[in-house]
Design an enzyme around this catalytic site. Structure first.
Site, PDB file in Angstrom:
ATOM      1  N   LEU A  77      -3.905   0.479  -3.552  1.00 38.02           N
ATOM      2  CA  LEU A  77      -4.032  -0.976  -3.451  1.00 38.02           C
ATOM      3  C   LEU A  77      -5.458  -1.278  -3.012  1.00 38.02           C
ATOM      4  CD1 LEU A  77      -1.488  -3.429  -1.726  1.00 38.02           C
ATOM      5  CD2 LEU A  77      -3.860  -3.967  -2.277  1.00 38.02           C
ATOM      6  N   ASP A  78      -6.295  -1.615  -3.962  1.00 38.82           N
ATOM      7  CA  ASP A  78      -7.672  -1.981  -3.652  1.00 38.82           C
ATOM      8  C   ASP A  78      -7.718  -3.470  -3.338  1.00 38.82           C
ATOM      9  OD1 ASP A  78     -10.446  -1.379  -3.433  1.00 38.82           O
ATOM     10  OD2 ASP A  78     -10.775  -2.315  -5.384  1.00 38.82           O
ATOM     11  N   THR A 102      -7.020  -4.778  -0.059  1.00 36.31           N
ATOM     12  CA  THR A 102      -5.844  -5.077   0.775  1.00 36.31           C
ATOM     13  C   THR A 102      -6.045  -6.365   1.573  1.00 36.31           C
ATOM     14  OG1 THR A 102      -5.252  -2.739   0.946  1.00 36.31           O
ATOM     15  CG2 THR A 102      -4.324  -4.224   2.587  1.00 36.31           C
ATOM     16  N   LYS A 113     -14.985  -5.664  -8.933  1.00 32.17           N
ATOM     17  CA  LYS A 113     -16.432  -5.801  -9.099  1.00 32.17           C
ATOM     18  C   LYS A 113     -16.926  -5.016 -10.305  1.00 32.17           C
ATOM     19  CE  LYS A 113     -17.232  -6.451  -4.128  1.00 32.17           C
ATOM     20  NZ  LYS A 113     -16.053  -5.805  -3.527  1.00 32.17           N
ATOM     21  N   GLU A 167      -5.939   7.181  -0.559  1.00 32.51           N
ATOM     22  CA  GLU A 167      -6.344   6.395   0.602  1.00 32.51           C
ATOM     23  C   GLU A 167      -5.288   6.430   1.699  1.00 32.51           C
ATOM     24  OE1 GLU A 167      -7.853   1.920   1.857  1.00 32.51           O
ATOM     25  OE2 GLU A 167      -7.217   2.304  -0.206  1.00 32.51           O
ATOM     26  N   ASP A 210       0.833  -1.211   0.000  1.00 35.38           N
ATOM     27  CA  ASP A 210       0.000   0.000   0.000  1.00 35.38           C
ATOM     28  C   ASP A 210       0.864   1.255   0.000  1.00 35.38           C
ATOM     29  OD1 ASP A 210      -3.066  -0.817   0.837  1.00 35.38           O
ATOM     30  OD2 ASP A 210      -1.614  -2.162   1.776  1.00 35.38           O
ATOM     31  N   GLY A 268     -12.692  -6.256  -3.491  1.00 35.99           N
ATOM     32  CA  GLY A 268     -12.223  -5.121  -4.281  1.00 35.99           C
ATOM     33  C   GLY A 268     -13.279  -4.489  -5.157  1.00 35.99           C
ATOM     34  N   HIS A 282     -20.427  -8.967   2.760  1.00 38.23           N
ATOM     35  CA  HIS A 282     -21.828  -8.558   2.689  1.00 38.23           C
ATOM     36  C   HIS A 282     -22.716  -9.598   2.008  1.00 38.23           C
ATOM     37  CE1 HIS A 282     -20.302  -4.107   2.625  1.00 38.23           C
ATOM     38  NE2 HIS A 282     -20.130  -4.706   3.782  1.00 38.23           N
ATOM     39  N   SER A 319     -19.567  -7.511  -1.925  1.00 43.18           N
ATOM     40  CA  SER A 319     -18.387  -7.736  -1.084  1.00 43.18           C
ATOM     41  C   SER A 319     -18.504  -9.078  -0.368  1.00 43.18           C
ATOM     42  CB  SER A 319     -18.246  -6.618  -0.058  1.00 43.18           C
ATOM     43  OG  SER A 319     -17.978  -5.400  -0.700  1.00 43.18           O
TER      44      SER A 319
END
Length: 358
Positions: A175-176, A178, A271, A133, A110, A267, A244, A241
């Protein structure tokens, strides 16, 4: 009577001459100084570096050039992400908790990706606001040059377009995914750059470091990616996610039918790519992307821009457009689709919005 004459002594003559020379010196030196100043101001600096676009307050930036640097930043950041993961030197640590109470991870990948991406963009466009971020450590400041070349694929598809520098906000996600990165689920990991003009996402770049695939698009410009040609609107595949999936599954099946497919994934960048035509065997395909809780704007801005450029939509769960100015978070959840009746999808999901603020 003879006329009277005036005679100056040798000393007087010398003083008179010195005074005259002094007057001439000051007049002439002032003239030379003025000419020299005019010359310096009117001539460009020789052999100096070219001033970056947007370097002065109130200047303009070329969106085509900003797209080029955004692609370069995403790929260079991805190089750091890949190098750290393959060297197994993540040094992962918790940096806090999400609103749902989950630990947020921070790795060397990251930080190094963030430094490379941020300073490349900042070196090329110093007057543009950049939101990232991760925190930028000034002790690690570096100049990352750009040679100002425009790749042929971008040059052929995108025309130059200047906008005021103060209207631009760049969002970078170094860095999506992580969490998935620490679990070595490499297919979900992306690096992303988004450019918003007056709060509207207009440039999106999504790069997959472990396959070297890069998708980019510019609203009212062009792209190197396409939407898929086939969708199933009656029983859509919904990507959500991983954390979720259970929360969305029950409501989704009640709304769309028992045949609805729920795809858990990591990520936000991954998606969005699932909705598009991505030539990779490890990229899953979906028809709708739903997120039911608070999410940061650097996670979704690039995907939003790509979808807009291709005629798709990303809104809150109630159908509101997401503005990429102000705070760094989006409170209203999101639903994203392309080549589908987006309004009809929103009308089918009235219950999910209630969970987005939790």
């Amino acid at each position: 009577m003879a006329p009277m004459g005036i005679r100056l002594s040798p000393l007087g003559m010398a003083v008179f001459c010195l005074l005259g020379l002094g007057v001439l010196y000051h007049l002439y030196s002032g003239f030379l100084a003025g000419r020299f100043a005019f010359f310096m101001l009117s001539e460009p600096a020789a052999a100096g570096p070219e001033t970056p676009h947007g370097s002065a307050a109130g200047g303009a930036v070329d969106l085509r050039e900003l797209l080029v640097v955004s692609v370069l930043a995403a790929t260079r950041g991805g190089e750091e992400v890949k190098r750290v993961r393959e060297g197994n030197v993540l040094n992962a640590k918790a940096k806090g908790k999400t609103r749902e109470g989950a630990e947020e991870q921070l790795t060397t990948g990251d930080l190094l990706s963030n430094r490379r991406m941020f300073y490349l963009l900042k070196s090329a466009f110093p007057a543009v606001q950049i939101n990232s971020e991760e925190r930028v450590d000034t002790a690690d400041q570096e100049t990352v040059p750009w040679d100002r070349s425009i790749p042929e694929d971008i040059k052929q598809k995108i025309q130059p377009k200047e906008v005021p520098a103060e209207s631009v906000t760049v969002w970078i996600d170094p860095l999506d995914a992580t969490q998935e990165y620490t679990e070595d689920l490499r297919q979900y990991v992306t690096t992303m750059v988004c450019v918003a003009v007056n709060g509207k996402p207009v440039i999106g770049v999504i790069h997959k470091p472990f396959s070297s695939y890069t998708a980019w698009a510019m609203v009212d410009g062009g792209s190197n990616i396409k939407a898929r040609s086939s969708y199933n609107e009656k029983t859509p595949r919904i990507i959500v996610s991983r954390s979720h999936a259970g929360k969305v599954e029950q409501v989704a099946r009640q709304t769309f039918g028992n045949k609805t497919v729920i795809i858990p994934a990591g990520g936000a960048g991954y998606k969005v790519l699932a909705l598009l035509d991505v030539p990779e065997k490890n990229q899953e395909e979906a028809d709708v992307y739903i997120h039911v809780t608070y999410i940061k704007k650097w996670d979704i801005c690039a995907g939003n821009a790509v979808l807009r450029a291709l005629g798709g939509h990303m809104t809150t769960l109630t159908g509101e457009e997401i503005s990429y100015t102000g705070s760094d978070g989006n409170e209203g959840g999101l639903i994203a689709s392309i080549n589908m009746n987006h309004k009809a999808l929103i009308e089918k999901l009235p219950d999910l919005e209630k969970t987005s603020h939790k």
